[in-house]
Design an enzyme around this catalytic site. Structure first.
Site, short mmCIF file in Angstrom:
data_model
loop_
_atom_site.label_atom_id
_atom_site.label_comp_id
_atom_site.label_asym_id
_atom_site.label_seq_id
_atom_site.Cartn_x
_atom_site.Cartn_y
_atom_site.Cartn_z
N HIS A 174 81.05 -39.76 50.61
CA HIS A 174 81.39 -39.57 52.15
C HIS A 174 83.45 -39.23 51.97
CE1 HIS A 174 83.91 -43.26 51.83
NE2 HIS A 174 82.43 -43.77 50.96
N CYS B 229 80.91 -46.03 46.23
CA CYS B 229 80.67 -44.38 46.60
C CYS B 229 81.49 -43.33 46.52
CB CYS B 229 80.64 -44.46 47.99
SG CYS B 229 79.31 -45.64 49.79
#
Length: 345
Positions: free
Chosen positions: A125, A141
């Site tokens: 992201h 992440c």
């Protein structure tokens, strides 16, 4: 017109800045897209039909919240996501904020792309803190600068294979037939750099090309681990020239890394959630205080499967000594006659 020109100039800088990124020893699929994320190098590589398409700087998981190594698949995409704050982080924040809408304060940035099984709680992201990329600082992440994240999300197809690897060195031949070595730090303490295989590959390559290499220089590069590509066969001042070819050094070979024929994934329709959909995942930057957004008008959202709560970690400020800052990887070349020295940083 000025805005367009500046945007194109910035895009050109971004594209050229990582065009000469050293390549890891990988075997991308001969057909379709294939993503590789090298943790020590803090880079994401996108291959298409066996050829490198793009290399991006990324921030990866900290030692306490590591990005899961191994084979994954690209999953659902969510543009302009709403961040649904996990309960563990809500408790630590103590501000009664449960969601952060799309916008400049959202730690997911403009897009979220699921990486692997939703139970892992992983994604690729954007970010509201671009200075945190590259680095070793996320909750697991893979974080990209927001323009890169948007470009990647619009390019990658749902169902594409994605491998998270851990290679502490890269060995590349450039367009001038010179050999370049880079060594990286060990953020997860894996200590898995096979120096015997690496030196075997270097020796085999030099014999095949009739060149000599100072072994002390190789040792110095491996000890310092600056992340900078150093030429093993150049005279002083020679610059790296693309395109680069990675050597299959993990096997101790002087051959080039080659694409691998794999079963072609069945066609999958790109899975995109409605704009504004809620994503529950650990996110944010440890150096940034929790943000309290201005109350927004409620909007209809479509939640997705929550991440593994057991893997959650509070998104609260911590002393600077408790996290690993993004390594600068200075533009520094090891002298040709260098002896092994202490780490430079």
């Amino acid at each position: 017109m000025k805005k367009i020109s500046l945007s194109l100039f910035a895009l050109t800088l971004t594209t050229t800045a990582f065009a000469n990124t050293p390549l890891p020893d990988v075997a991308p699929a001969t057909e379709g897209q294939h993503v590789f994320i090298n943790i020590p190098q803090q880079r994401l590589f996108l291959y298409t039909n066996g050829k490198l398409t793009k290399a991006y700087p990324v921030a990866v998981g900290k030692a306490m919240t590591q990005t899961n190594l191994g084979e994954h698949k690209i999953g659902v995409k969510a543009f302009n996501p709403t961040w649904h704050i996990p309960k563990s982080i809500q408790k630590e924040r103590g501000d009664n904020v449960k969601t952060i809408p799309p916008g400049p304060k959202n730690p997911l940035g403009p897009v979220f792309v699921r990486l692997g099984d939703p139970k892992l709680g992983l994604g690729i992201h954007g970010t509201n803190v671009p200075s945190s990329v590259p680095g070793v600082r996320s909750h697991g992440c893979v974080r990209m600068k927001s323009p890169d994240a948007l470009e990647f999300a619009k390019t990658i197809s749902t169902g594409s294979p994605a491998h998270v690897i851990y290679q502490m060195a890269t060995l590349n031949e450039d367009a001038n037939k010179n050999l370049w070595l880079a060594a990286y730090r060990d953020p997860y303490g894996k200590k898995n750099l096979d120096t015997a295989a690496l030196k075997k590959s270097i020796e085999a390559w030099t014999k095949a090309h009739g060149k000599n290499i100072n072994t002390k220089r190789v040792d110095a590069i491996l000890k310092n681990r600056t992340g900078q590509a150093n030429c093993l066969t150049c005279v002083k001042g020679v610059k790296l020239k693309v395109p680069l070819k990675s050597l299959a050094w993990t096997a101790g070979s002087s051959a080039y890394s080659k694409p691998k024929a794999m079963p072609k994934p069945a066609p999958v329709k790109d899975d995109v959630l409605p704009s504004g959909s809620e994503i529950e995942i650990d996110a944010g930057d440890d150096t940034v205080k929790p943000v309290i957004p201005t109350p927004a008008t409620p909007q209809t959202t479509q939640p997705v499967a929550p991440s593994n709560a057991a893997a959650s970690e509070a998104n609260v400020p911590v002393p600077a000594s408790n996290y690993v800052p993004a390594p600068a990887y200075p533009t520094q070349e090891i002298p040709a006659d260098a002896e092994p020295t202490e780490l430079l940083f």
